[in-house]
Design an enzyme around this catalytic site. Structure first.
Site, PDB file in Angstrom:
ATOM      1  N   GLN A  89      -1.947  -3.656   6.989  1.00 56.53           N
ATOM      2  CA  GLN A  89      -2.542  -2.140   7.042  1.00 56.53           C
ATOM      3  C   GLN A  89      -3.748  -2.181   8.286  1.00 56.53           C
ATOM      4  O   GLN A  89      -4.660  -2.827   8.228  1.00 56.53           O
ATOM      5  CB  GLN A  89      -3.470  -1.738   5.788  1.00 56.53           C
ATOM      6  CG  GLN A  89      -4.038  -0.524   6.010  1.00 56.53           C
ATOM      7  CD  GLN A  89      -4.798   0.045   4.808  1.00 56.53           C
ATOM      8  OE1 GLN A  89      -5.012  -0.360   3.747  1.00 56.53           O
ATOM      9  NE2 GLN A  89      -5.851   1.080   5.066  1.00 56.53           N
ATOM     10  N   CYS A  95      -3.973   3.007   2.959  1.00 57.80           N
ATOM     11  CA  CYS A  95      -3.799   2.184   1.845  1.00 57.80           C
ATOM     12  C   CYS A  95      -2.772   2.793   1.028  1.00 57.80           C
ATOM     13  O   CYS A  95      -1.998   2.160   0.377  1.00 57.80           O
ATOM     14  CB  CYS A  95      -4.929   1.526   1.349  1.00 57.80           C
ATOM     15  SG  CYS A  95      -6.083   2.871   0.710  1.00 57.80           S
ATOM     16  N   HIS A 166      -9.437   1.581  -2.246  1.00 57.57           N
ATOM     17  CA  HIS A 166      -8.543   1.018  -1.695  1.00 57.57           C
ATOM     18  C   HIS A 166      -7.387   0.910  -2.916  1.00 57.57           C
ATOM     19  O   HIS A 166      -7.478   0.254  -3.852  1.00 57.57           O
ATOM     20  CB  HIS A 166      -8.865  -0.462  -1.440  1.00 57.57           C
ATOM     21  CG  HIS A 166      -7.833  -1.133  -0.525  1.00 57.57           C
ATOM     22  ND1 HIS A 166      -7.227  -0.859   0.620  1.00 57.57           N
ATOM     23  CD2 HIS A 166      -7.350  -2.392  -0.737  1.00 57.57           C
ATOM     24  CE1 HIS A 166      -6.302  -1.649   0.831  1.00 57.57           C
ATOM     25  NE2 HIS A 166      -6.400  -2.805   0.137  1.00 57.57           N
ATOM     26  N   ASP A 181      -1.575  -6.305  -0.865  1.00 57.72           N
ATOM     27  CA  ASP A 181      -2.889  -5.864  -0.444  1.00 57.72           C
ATOM     28  C   ASP A 181      -2.877  -5.838   1.155  1.00 57.72           C
ATOM     29  O   ASP A 181      -2.834  -6.896   1.783  1.00 57.72           O
ATOM     30  CB  ASP A 181      -4.035  -6.530  -0.763  1.00 57.72           C
ATOM     31  CG  ASP A 181      -5.352  -5.955  -0.625  1.00 57.72           C
ATOM     32  OD1 ASP A 181      -5.298  -5.006   0.441  1.00 57.72           O
ATOM     33  OD2 ASP A 181      -6.386  -6.271  -1.320  1.00 57.72           O
TER      34      ASP A 181
END
Length: 229
Positions: A89, A95, A166, A181
């Site tokens: 990201q 996100c 997040h 992630d």
């Protein structure tokens, strides 16, 4: 680095978003109202991904740095399937979109009937995680779709100059539980799982995140599931 308006953790808005991106109406984003086995059993089946929203705290950043060092030095070696779709990201507040991409891209039986997501995944199939993150940032159509849906939450997302929450995703890939992630350099393996135990296994890891921040209550858990009639 560009900045998007943050997505709200609103299942109705996120469901509308994935459909706009081209995901079949057979799938939806659903609230997970609790992590106890009885409440998890109430989720519509099948559950293809668990999406977790949490505060970016000092405890999370410390754990992320330590985890990165273990993997980088080989103290925690990890091998991943070649077709595990993972992306970094690089766009501020993207996100939520990255989590949804991870959820759909790693479940081949979620049909994508066309649109910006199908095109993005086809172009990104052979890219590195870093190249995928850069491609998302440059994708004008994806940016427009995100910005449009980000305005449809119950709060005015544009009022928040700094987002401290997040989104990440958990998926079952070849009977291994993966944490995806976009702020981490690598996908994280959390060991063996199965179609039958995936939801409980992902919930266990969510509880570990919560345990690292015992004074924090701002956690949200969602699931990508079969749509209910």
């Amino acid at each position: 680095m560009s900045t998007w308006t943050p997505l709200e953790s609103n299942p109705e808005v996120l469901t509308k978003y994935i459909h706009k991106l081209g995901v079949s109406p057979a799938w939806a984003v659903t609230d997970v109202i609790g992590l106890d086995d009885e409440l998890l059993a109430c989720l519509p089946n099948p559950v293809k991904a668990i999406i977790f929203l949490f505060p970016i705290s000092d405890a999370y950043e410390k754990h992320r740095a330590e985890e990165h060092e273990r993997i980088k030095t080989g103290a925690e070696p990890q091998k991943h399937p070649e077709d595990l779709f993972y992306m970094r990201q690089f766009t501020h507040n993207a996100c939520g979109t990255v989590a949804l991409i991870h959820s759909v891209a790693n479940n081949k039986d979620i049909e994508i009937v066309g649109g910006v997501l199908k095109t993005f995944l086809e172009k990104g199939a052979k890219m590195s995680p870093e190249e995928r993150g850069e491609a998302l940032e440059k994708d004008k159509e994806f940016t427009e779709d995100h910005q449009t849906l980000a305005q449809e939450g119950q709060t005015n997302a544009a009022d928040f100059e700094t987002v401290i929450h997040h989104f990440i995703t958990f998926v079952n890939k070849e009977n291994t539980l993966y944490e995806l992630d976009g702020r981490k350099s690598y996908p994280i393996s959390h060991g063996k799982t199965s179609d039958e135990t995936f939801v409980r296994d992902a919930a266990k890891v969510c509880k570990e995140f919560m345990a690292r921040d015992p004074d924090e209550v701002r956690f949200t858990v969602l699931a990508m599931t079969a749509a209910q009639d």
